[in-house]
Design a protein around this motif. Structure first.
Motif, PDB file in Angstrom:
ATOM      1  N   THR A 118       0.867  -1.195   0.000  1.00  0.00           N
ATOM      2  CA  THR A 118       0.000   0.000   0.000  1.00  0.00           C
ATOM      3  C   THR A 118       0.901   1.242   0.000  1.00  0.00           C
ATOM      4  O   THR A 118       2.107   1.141   0.254  1.00  0.00           O
ATOM      5  CB  THR A 118      -0.877   0.100   1.283  1.00  0.00           C
ATOM      6  OG1 THR A 118      -0.004   0.266   2.416  1.00  0.00           O
ATOM      7  CG2 THR A 118      -1.758  -1.105   1.499  1.00  0.00           C
ATOM      8  N   GLU A 123       4.199  17.297  -0.104  1.00  0.00           N
ATOM      9  CA  GLU A 123       3.159  16.918  -1.075  1.00  0.00           C
ATOM     10  C   GLU A 123       2.856  18.159  -1.892  1.00  0.00           C
ATOM     11  O   GLU A 123       2.512  19.199  -1.324  1.00  0.00           O
ATOM     12  CB  GLU A 123       1.866  16.481  -0.370  1.00  0.00           C
ATOM     13  CG  GLU A 123       1.813  15.017  -0.037  1.00  0.00           C
ATOM     14  CD  GLU A 123       0.463  14.582   0.536  1.00  0.00           C
ATOM     15  OE1 GLU A 123      -0.596  15.009   0.034  1.00  0.00           O
ATOM     16  OE2 GLU A 123       0.477  13.800   1.502  1.00  0.00           O
ATOM     17  N   THR A 152       1.773  11.263  -5.433  1.00  0.00           N
ATOM     18  CA  THR A 152       0.526  10.567  -5.774  1.00  0.00           C
ATOM     19  C   THR A 152      -0.388  11.429  -6.643  1.00  0.00           C
ATOM     20  O   THR A 152      -0.984  10.939  -7.607  1.00  0.00           O
ATOM     21  CB  THR A 152      -0.219  10.182  -4.474  1.00  0.00           C
ATOM     22  OG1 THR A 152       0.625   9.329  -3.704  1.00  0.00           O
ATOM     23  CG2 THR A 152      -1.533   9.480  -4.761  1.00  0.00           C
ATOM     24  N   PHE A 153      -0.529  12.723  -6.302  1.00  0.00           N
ATOM     25  CA  PHE A 153      -1.544  13.554  -6.967  1.00  0.00           C
ATOM     26  C   PHE A 153      -1.251  13.817  -8.443  1.00  0.00           C
ATOM     27  O   PHE A 153      -2.172  13.941  -9.234  1.00  0.00           O
ATOM     28  CB  PHE A 153      -1.685  14.898  -6.232  1.00  0.00           C
ATOM     29  CG  PHE A 153      -2.783  14.909  -5.201  1.00  0.00           C
ATOM     30  CD1 PHE A 153      -3.129  13.760  -4.516  1.00  0.00           C
ATOM     31  CD2 PHE A 153      -3.475  16.082  -4.912  1.00  0.00           C
ATOM     32  CE1 PHE A 153      -4.133  13.765  -3.559  1.00  0.00           C
ATOM     33  CE2 PHE A 153      -4.494  16.103  -3.958  1.00  0.00           C
ATOM     34  CZ  PHE A 153      -4.814  14.948  -3.289  1.00  0.00           C
ATOM     35  N   LYS A 164      -3.800   4.858  -6.590  1.00  0.00           N
ATOM     36  CA  LYS A 164      -4.512   5.991  -7.206  1.00  0.00           C
ATOM     37  C   LYS A 164      -4.305   6.015  -8.721  1.00  0.00           C
ATOM     38  O   LYS A 164      -4.785   5.142  -9.407  1.00  0.00           O
ATOM     39  CB  LYS A 164      -4.075   7.287  -6.534  1.00  0.00           C
ATOM     40  CG  LYS A 164      -3.953   7.203  -5.009  1.00  0.00           C
ATOM     41  CD  LYS A 164      -5.247   6.854  -4.314  1.00  0.00           C
ATOM     42  CE  LYS A 164      -5.036   6.922  -2.803  1.00  0.00           C
ATOM     43  NZ  LYS A 164      -6.015   6.268  -2.005  1.00  0.00           N
TER      44      LYS A 164
HETATM   45  C1  LIG Z   1      -1.446  11.487  -1.171  1.00  0.00           C
HETATM   46  C2  LIG Z   1      -1.590  10.121  -0.569  1.00  0.00           C
HETATM   47  N1  LIG Z   1      -0.501   9.485  -0.121  1.00  0.00           N
HETATM   48  C3  LIG Z   1      -0.590   8.251   0.429  1.00  0.00           C
HETATM   49  C4  LIG Z   1      -1.801   7.607   0.575  1.00  0.00           C
HETATM   50  C5  LIG Z   1      -1.859   6.237   1.195  1.00  0.00           C
HETATM   51  O1  LIG Z   1      -2.006   5.276   0.195  1.00  0.00           O
HETATM   52  P1  LIG Z   1      -2.755   3.864   0.370  1.00  0.00           P
HETATM   53  O2  LIG Z   1      -4.194   4.156   0.620  1.00  0.00           O
HETATM   54  O3  LIG Z   1      -2.467   3.170  -0.914  1.00  0.00           O
HETATM   55  O4  LIG Z   1      -2.116   3.199   1.539  1.00  0.00           O
HETATM   56  C6  LIG Z   1      -2.959   8.233   0.115  1.00  0.00           C
HETATM   57  C7  LIG Z   1      -4.272   7.561   0.263  1.00  0.00           C
HETATM   58  O5  LIG Z   1      -5.310   8.135   0.080  1.00  0.00           O
HETATM   59  C8  LIG Z   1      -2.854   9.523  -0.468  1.00  0.00           C
HETATM   60  O6  LIG Z   1      -3.929  10.180  -0.904  1.00  0.00           O
END
Ligand SMILES: Cc1ncc(COP(=O)(O)O)c(C=O)c1O
Length: 383
Positions: free
Chosen positions: A79, A147, A178-179, A201
């Motif tokens: 994850t 972030e 991630t974004f 995501k």
């Molecule tokens: C920006 C961001 N980083 C990390 C995570 C954590 O990821 P995961 O839900 O795959 O553990 C999320 C989850 O929503 C997230 O939005």
């Protein structure tokens, strides 16, 4: 053999040469659903011994991620939280990490519980304000954790400025990408040392798999992180590795459409009398528009907005039909989230309020549906 392919090609073929290595010329990576691998002889290995440490399906995914992020190594975790968790092991008692103040709430929860219990110290500032970052660096500070765009208020942090500070004070830069995903932003090329992802995501892209990544520059960081990885055992399964690889093949086309839809929705929201504020870094009046344009090739498909009454917030969440009222983001399906109760539910109230994550605040992840259908859905939910 590494080829100089463009990003879109590397989403599908990595740096090239995978198919030649697949049994029977399989075009898609086989799922090596095995826990262990037989040794050809004493002290001999096929290159794989045990799937907690490495697996051929996962290796192919990790190679594609390294190619996309420009990393020396990428580690595929079960994850996004697992990926962030192994990074904490790089730090020791008394070390301080200075973070973007509106991080994903789960990250704050991990820092404040597991991190603090291990003797690490965290503080949170608006990292779009360079002077504020400088003022908050302490002698124990070891890293900046960023972030950008931030979650959920979409503030933009200038990587080049953070790199200057990191060099001056001897800090590591960790960036959660991630974004925007590597399609729009490549933090390692902008000065970060470590990139983390929730692969759940945009990379997975279909809301059907959980995954995470740590992508790094340099052998030393890679070795330390791999040691923790095999020790704690947060490996991505072969089947989930296959799903994320499949997701990444369409990353560029999905993100183009998602961004196009997000821009249309952001503009539509801006013209609604019920909407008091729209947060989308692709709008020219967004305070981080220029910095984002300088360091990223797009603004992505995450946006937040504020409406005039709390009743309307609740009404929207309960009335959307096509858009799902659900946590998470980045997939082909559009989702709407109530950060106050969901993604940032565990963030202390006073911090949430300081950040503006209040009852009138909603976050949307725009998918690849027809934009007019999405707008119609919002329109009926607004009424
Ligand atoms: C920006 C961001 N980083 C990390 C995570 C954590 O990821 P995961 O839900 O795959 O553990 C999320 C989850 O929503 C997230 O939005």
């Amino acid at each position: 053999m590494a080829e100089n392919y463009q990003f879109e090609t590397r989403c599908i073929h990595g740096d090239g040469g995978f198919v030649e290595g697949h049994p029977y010329g399989a075009v898609s990576v086989p799922i090596f659903q095995t826990a262990t691998f037989a040794h050809p002889g004493i002290g001999k290995s096929t290159g794989y011994d045990y799937s907690r440490e490495s697996n051929p399906t996962r290796y192919e995914l990790e190679s594609v991620m390294s190619s996309l992020e420009g990393a020396d190594d990428s580690i595929a975790c079960s994850t996004g939280m697992a990926a962030i968790g192994i990074c904490l092991e790089l730090f020791g008692e008394g070390d301080h990490i200075l973070c973007t103040e509106d991080l994903y709430g789960g990250t704050v929860r991990m820092f404040e519980s597991i991190g603090e219990k291990r003797g690490l110290k965290f503080s949170y500032v608006d990292t779009s304000d360079i002077d504020l970052v400088r003022k908050n660096i302490r002698k124990e500070t070891k890293a900046l954790y960023i972030e950008t765009p931030s979650n959920p208020t979409m503030r933009i942090t200038d990587f080049a400025e953070m790199r200057k500070l990191a060099d001056e004070f001897g800090l590591l830069i960790l960036a959660d990408n991630t974004f925007l995903s590597p399609y729009f932003q490549k933090p390692l090329q902008l000065g970060a040392d470590i990139v983390v992802h929730s692969g759940t995501k945009f990379l997975g892209g279909h809301n059907d798999v959980l995954a995470g990544f740590v992508c790094v520059k340099g052998k030393e960081l890679s070795e330390k992180l791999r040691y923790t990885y095999k020790t704690v055992g947060c490996s991505l399964s072969p089947f989930d590795s296959f799903l994320v690889l499949r997701g990444i093949k369409t990353l560029s086309v999905r993100l183009e459409r998602q961004q196009e839809n997000a821009k249309k929705i952001a503009l539509w929201l801006k013209n609604r009398p019920e909407v008091t504020e729209v947060y989308y870094p692709g709008l020219e009046d967004h305070p981080g528009y220029e910095v984002n344009r300088k360091q990223a090739t797009g603004a992505g498909s995450m946006l937040s907005f504020r409406v005039d009454t709390v009743e309307r917030t609740r009404k929207i969440l309960e009335s959307v039909k096509l858009i799902s009222y659900a946590e998470s983001l980045g997939g082909v399906e559009s989702l709407i989230t109530y950060p106050m109760l969901q993604t940032h539910g565990d963030v202390p109230v006073e911090i949430r309020e300081h950040l503006g994550i209040t009852e009138d605040f909603l976050r949307m992840s725009v998918g690849i549906e027809n934009a007019e259908d999405l707008i119609k859905d919002l329109e009926q939910a607004f009424q």
